[in-house]
Design an enzyme around this catalytic site. Sequence first.
Site, mmCIF file in Angstrom:
data_model
loop_
_atom_site.group_PDB
_atom_site.id
_atom_site.type_symbol
_atom_site.label_atom_id
_atom_site.label_comp_id
_atom_site.label_asym_id
_atom_site.label_seq_id
_atom_site.Cartn_x
_atom_site.Cartn_y
_atom_site.Cartn_z
ATOM 1 N N GLU A 232 -32.748 -0.300 12.770
ATOM 2 C CA GLU A 232 -32.080 -0.182 13.956
ATOM 3 C C GLU A 232 -31.982 -1.577 14.460
ATOM 4 O O GLU A 232 -31.043 -1.801 14.968
ATOM 5 C CB GLU A 232 -32.739 0.860 14.820
ATOM 6 C CG GLU A 232 -33.043 2.421 14.075
ATOM 7 C CD GLU A 232 -34.365 2.807 13.500
ATOM 8 O OE1 GLU A 232 -34.454 3.703 13.570
ATOM 9 O OE2 GLU A 232 -34.610 1.565 12.878
ATOM 10 N N CYS B 166 -37.571 1.462 18.672
ATOM 11 C CA CYS B 166 -36.315 1.386 18.145
ATOM 12 C C CYS B 166 -35.540 2.396 19.289
ATOM 13 O O CYS B 166 -34.394 2.227 19.672
ATOM 14 C CB CYS B 166 -35.935 2.135 16.959
ATOM 15 S SG CYS B 166 -36.604 0.807 15.637
#
Length: 148
Positions: free
Chosen positions: A80, A109
């Site tokens: 991510e 994330c």
Amino acid sequence: MRPTPDLYFLAMASLASQRSTCLRAQHGSVIVKDGHVASTGYNGSCPGQEHCSDKGACIREAKGAKPGEQYQWCVAVHSEQNAIIQAARHGTAVKGSTIYVTGCPCLLCARMIVNAGIPEVVFARNDRYDASEPMALLRRAGVKAREI
């Protein structure tokens, strides 16, 4: 049979995960804006740095870290994070997009997704760690999170 957009983009994230250099978990992400791929990422070390797959050892594993914990020991950047960073490097705005991930985002994330202005996360089933904290953060921030 033609896959739905969700299945199509999750399959792309799965393909990106095959580039991962992490020995512990291979993840991929695809950021989609207006139905088109804006950026992709997979977990691995920074450019020019030694990968765990090259060393044949995971520092977190060696130190006994449980899944979802002690990421400060990790030499890799998550998928991510890499997708968001790659978009920024190439001048691609991700605000208002959807991120497709091969597993539930970790807390770090999730924070990056919120700060990047990504209002939706679609992820494949998570069975590696307790995702209650990242899911709670996403909910509080108004990010729609869907598990497929």
